[in-house]
Design a protein around this motif. Structure first.
Motif, mmCIF file in Angstrom:
data_model
loop_
_atom_site.group_PDB
_atom_site.id
_atom_site.type_symbol
_atom_site.label_atom_id
_atom_site.label_comp_id
_atom_site.label_asym_id
_atom_site.label_seq_id
_atom_site.Cartn_x
_atom_site.Cartn_y
_atom_site.Cartn_z
ATOM 1 N N ALA A 245 0.845 -1.189 0.000
ATOM 2 C CA ALA A 245 0.000 0.000 0.000
ATOM 3 C C ALA A 245 0.880 1.237 0.000
ATOM 4 C CB ALA A 245 -0.926 0.007 1.215
ATOM 5 N N PHE A 246 0.449 2.267 -0.731
ATOM 6 C CA PHE A 246 1.216 3.495 -0.856
ATOM 7 C C PHE A 246 0.283 4.691 -0.734
ATOM 8 C CE2 PHE A 246 3.175 0.162 -3.358
ATOM 9 C CZ PHE A 246 4.522 0.234 -3.029
ATOM 10 N N VAL A 247 0.877 5.835 -0.382
ATOM 11 C CA VAL A 247 0.190 7.123 -0.442
ATOM 12 C C VAL A 247 1.076 8.090 -1.205
ATOM 13 C CG1 VAL A 247 -1.093 6.788 1.703
ATOM 14 C CG2 VAL A 247 1.155 7.885 1.767
ATOM 15 N N TYR A 248 0.500 9.180 -1.642
ATOM 16 C CA TYR A 248 1.254 10.218 -2.335
ATOM 17 C C TYR A 248 1.314 11.456 -1.448
ATOM 18 C CZ TYR A 248 0.988 7.439 -6.602
ATOM 19 O OH TYR A 248 1.110 6.439 -7.522
ATOM 20 N N VAL A 249 2.535 11.982 -1.283
ATOM 21 C CA VAL A 249 2.730 13.183 -0.463
ATOM 22 C C VAL A 249 3.400 14.245 -1.319
ATOM 23 C CG1 VAL A 249 2.876 11.899 1.689
ATOM 24 C CG2 VAL A 249 4.943 12.301 0.381
ATOM 25 N N PRO A 250 3.025 15.520 -1.165
ATOM 26 C CA PRO A 250 3.685 16.593 -1.914
ATOM 27 C C PRO A 250 5.142 16.718 -1.489
ATOM 28 C CG PRO A 250 1.605 17.331 -0.949
ATOM 29 C CD PRO A 250 1.926 16.025 -0.322
ATOM 30 N N VAL A 251 6.023 16.988 -2.437
ATOM 31 C CA VAL A 251 7.445 17.173 -2.164
ATOM 32 C C VAL A 251 7.690 18.643 -1.862
ATOM 33 C CG1 VAL A 251 9.782 16.954 -3.081
ATOM 34 C CG2 VAL A 251 8.053 15.226 -3.639
ATOM 35 N N ASP A 252 8.251 18.932 -0.697
ATOM 36 C CA ASP A 252 8.501 20.318 -0.301
ATOM 37 C C ASP A 252 9.460 20.992 -1.265
ATOM 38 O OD1 ASP A 252 6.873 19.959 1.855
ATOM 39 O OD2 ASP A 252 8.508 19.481 3.247
ATOM 40 N N GLY A 253 9.120 22.215 -1.669
ATOM 41 C CA GLY A 253 10.004 23.011 -2.508
ATOM 42 C C GLY A 253 9.973 22.666 -3.976
ATOM 43 N N GLU A 254 9.191 21.677 -4.357
ATOM 44 C CA GLU A 254 9.117 21.283 -5.767
ATOM 45 C C GLU A 254 7.659 21.334 -6.204
ATOM 46 O OE1 GLU A 254 11.238 17.797 -6.929
ATOM 47 O OE2 GLU A 254 12.660 17.952 -5.267
ATOM 48 N N ALA A 255 7.375 22.276 -7.082
ATOM 49 C CA ALA A 255 5.985 22.486 -7.509
ATOM 50 C C ALA A 255 5.465 21.291 -8.293
ATOM 51 C CB ALA A 255 5.895 23.746 -8.366
ATOM 52 N N ARG A 256 4.243 20.925 -8.036
ATOM 53 C CA ARG A 256 3.508 19.872 -8.759
ATOM 54 C C ARG A 256 4.227 18.520 -8.720
ATOM 55 N NH1 ARG A 256 3.995 23.995 -12.145
ATOM 56 N NH2 ARG A 256 5.318 22.760 -13.541
ATOM 57 N N THR A 257 5.030 18.311 -7.666
ATOM 58 C CA THR A 257 5.783 17.063 -7.531
ATOM 59 C C THR A 257 5.266 16.297 -6.320
ATOM 60 O OG1 THR A 257 7.746 18.046 -8.531
ATOM 61 C CG2 THR A 257 8.064 16.026 -7.262
#
Length: 408
Positions: free
Chosen positions: A346-358
Motif C-alpha cells: 500500500a502506498f500514499v502520495y505526499v507533496p514534495v517540499d520546494g518542488e511544484a507539482r511534484t
C-alpha cells in the motif's frame, strides 16, 4: 676453474623468469575499480541509483495537475471509530419485489415463465381466459357498431343542413350522438386494455384472453399458478424479485442508534463472508420488541442476487468511541481513496517540499478499516500532508511514465 662458468650459467637461467615477473609488476597500471566493465557501465549504475532515489516521485505539468484535480489534507491523529457488529435482515425495496397476478377472474391457459428465469419489465408471464373480459369485448363491438351508425347519421345531417332541409338543432344533436358513442367505445377499449386483454377488431377476436405481465425487471423467485386452474382477481401467480434492489434492516440498541445518522456508511457482511457497501436510509424512532432495539435501514449500494430477501446478514457500523459495546483508540487514518494498492503493498502520495507539482509515492502499513477510512500504522506522521483526491490520476501518470522508461 671450470665450476665458475657453470655456476654463472645456472644463475643466469634462474634470473630470466624473475626478471620477467618484475617487469610485469613495474608495467601494471594503477588499479581501477571498474576495470573489465563494458563502456558506460558505470554511468548506467549511477543512473539506476538516481532512479531508485527519485523513481517514486512524479512531476506533473500544469495541464496534468488541472486534469487530476488533486486535493491534499493534513494527516492528524484522532479517535479511531469503533466497530459494532449487529444482526440484520435483507428485505426488498419498494420497487424490488412484485406479486404478479391478473386483475380479473379467469382460467390459466398458458404459463410463460419459470422459477429462476430472468424477465424484463412488461414481459408476459401468463395468459388467462376471463369471462368478464370476453363480455367487455362483446360490448365494445356493439358500441363500435353504434359509432359507425352515428358517424353516418352525422354526415347525412350535415348534408341536409347545408340544403336547409333540417334545422341547426338537429345537426347539433347528430354531432353530439356521434361523439358520445365514440367516448363510450374509447372507455370500453381502455377497460379491456387495463385488464390485459386485446381490443377486438371483429366478432372472431372476442376471446376473453388476458395477458399477465411483470411490472418490474427481475428474476422469478416463485410460481404459484397452475395450468388450467381458475384464479381470482389479484391472486398472485408469480413472485418477481429484482436482484440488487434490497435493504438491510439492522436491529441496534438505542445507544448505538443515537450514534448513527442518515447517510452514514456501513458494511453488510453476507453469510459466506462477502462484503457489500451500505448507506443508512433512516433510523427508527421507536424501540420495539422484547429485545428493546431500534431498526436502522440501509440501502445496499452494490447488492447482487446473493442478497436475497429474508437472508440474515451482519452489519458493521463505525461509531464514536465510548458508545456502548464499542472500544475506540487514537490512530492516524486517511480516506480509503488515498491508498494506492499494488498487490499486497500500500502506498500514499505526499507533496514534495520546494518542488511544484511534484508528489512522492511512499509505502505505508495499513491497520483497521473503519467505514470510508483506513488506519495507517507506519509511513505517515501527524502534520504531514497527503493526497486524498486524484490518486487514481497520479497512479495513471506514473504508470505511463514507467512504460516510457522501459521503451527507452
Amino acid at each position: 676453474m671450470n665450476r665458475l662458468p657453470l655456476y654463472t650459467l645456472l644463475l643466469s637461467l634462474f634470473a630470466l623468469p624473475l626478471a620477467g615477473c618484475g617487469s610485469d609488476t613495474e608495467a601494471a597500471p594503477v588499479e581501477d575499480d571498474h576495470a573489465g566493465e563494458a563502456p558506460g557501465a558505470h554511468d548506467d549504475e549511477g543512473g539506476a541509483e538516481a532512479e531508485e532515489e527519485h523513481g517514486d516521485e512524479i512531476t506533473l505539468t500544469p495541464e496534468q495537475e488541472a486534469t487530476a484535480e488533486i486535493e491534499t489534507a493534513v494527516v492528524q491523529a484522532g479517535a479511531l471509530a469503533a466497530e459494532i457488529r449487529v444482526p440484520a435482515r435483507i428485505v426488498p425495496t419498494e420497487t424490488g419485489q412484485a406479486q404478479v397476478g391478473a386483475l380479473v377472474d379467469g382460467r390459466v391457459v398458458r404459463l410463460l415463465a419459470a422459477e429462476g428465469q430472468a424477465i424484463r419489465r412488461g414481459a408476459a408471464v401468463a395468459v388467462i381466459e376471463s369471462p368478464e373480459v370476453a363480455q367487455l369485448q362483446g360490448e365494445y363491438l356493439q358500441v363500435q357498431a353504434r359509432v359507425t351508425q352515428a358517424a353516418q347519421q352525422q354526415q347525412r345531417s350535415r348534408q341536409l343542413a347545408a340544403e336547409d332541409l333540417i334545422s341547426g338543432t338537429l345537426l347539433e344533436q347528430a354531432v353530439a350522438d356521434a361523439r358520445a358513442t365514440e367516448a363510450q367505445a374509447a372507455a370500453l377499449a381502455g377497460e379491456i386494455r387495463a385488464h390485459g386483454g386485446a381490443v377486438p377488431s371483429g366478432p372472431g377476436a372476442v376471446t376473453g384472453r388476458v395477458t399477465v405481465s411483470s411490472p418490474i425487471s427481475g428474476v422469478v423467485s416463485e410460481r404459484q399458478a397452475e395450468l388450467g386452474a381458475f384464479v381470482q382477481a389479484s391472486a398472485p401467480l408469480y413472485e418477481v424479485v429484482a436482484p440488487g434492489q434490497v435493504y438491510a434492516d439492522a436491529s441496534v440498541s438505542p445507544d448505538v442508534a443515537a450514534a448513527i445518522g442518515r447517510g452514514d456508511a456501513a458494511v453488510i457482511e453476507a453469510p459466506g463472508g462477502r462484503r457489500f457497501r451500505g448507506v443508512v436510509q433512516f433510523v427508527g424512532a421507536e424501540v420495539t420488541g422484547e429485545t428493546r432495539t431500534a431498526t436502522v435501514r440501509l440501502r445496499v449500494t452494490n447488492a447482487t442476487a446473493e442478497l436475497r430477501p429474508e437472508t440474515f446478514v451482519t452489519v458493521l457500523f463505525d461509531v464514536e468511541a465510548g458508545t456502548e459495546g464499542a472500544e475506540g483508540r487514537t490512530a492516524i487514518t486517511v480516506p480509503t481513496e488515498a491508498i494506492d494498492r499494488e498487490g499486497a503493498q500500500a502506498f500514499v502520495y505526499v507533496p514534495v517540499d520546494g518542488e511544484a507539482r511534484t508528489y512522492a509515492r511512499r509505502a505505508v502499513t495499513l491497520g483497521e478499516a473503519t467505514g470510508d477510512r483506513v488506519e495507517i500504522t507506519a509511513g505517515l506522521e501527524p502534520g504531514e500532508r497527503v493526497v486524498v483526491d486524484g490518486v487514481f490520476a497520479l497512479k495513471s501518470f506514473r504508470s505511463r511514465g514507467e512504460l516510457t522508461e522501459h521503451e527507452h
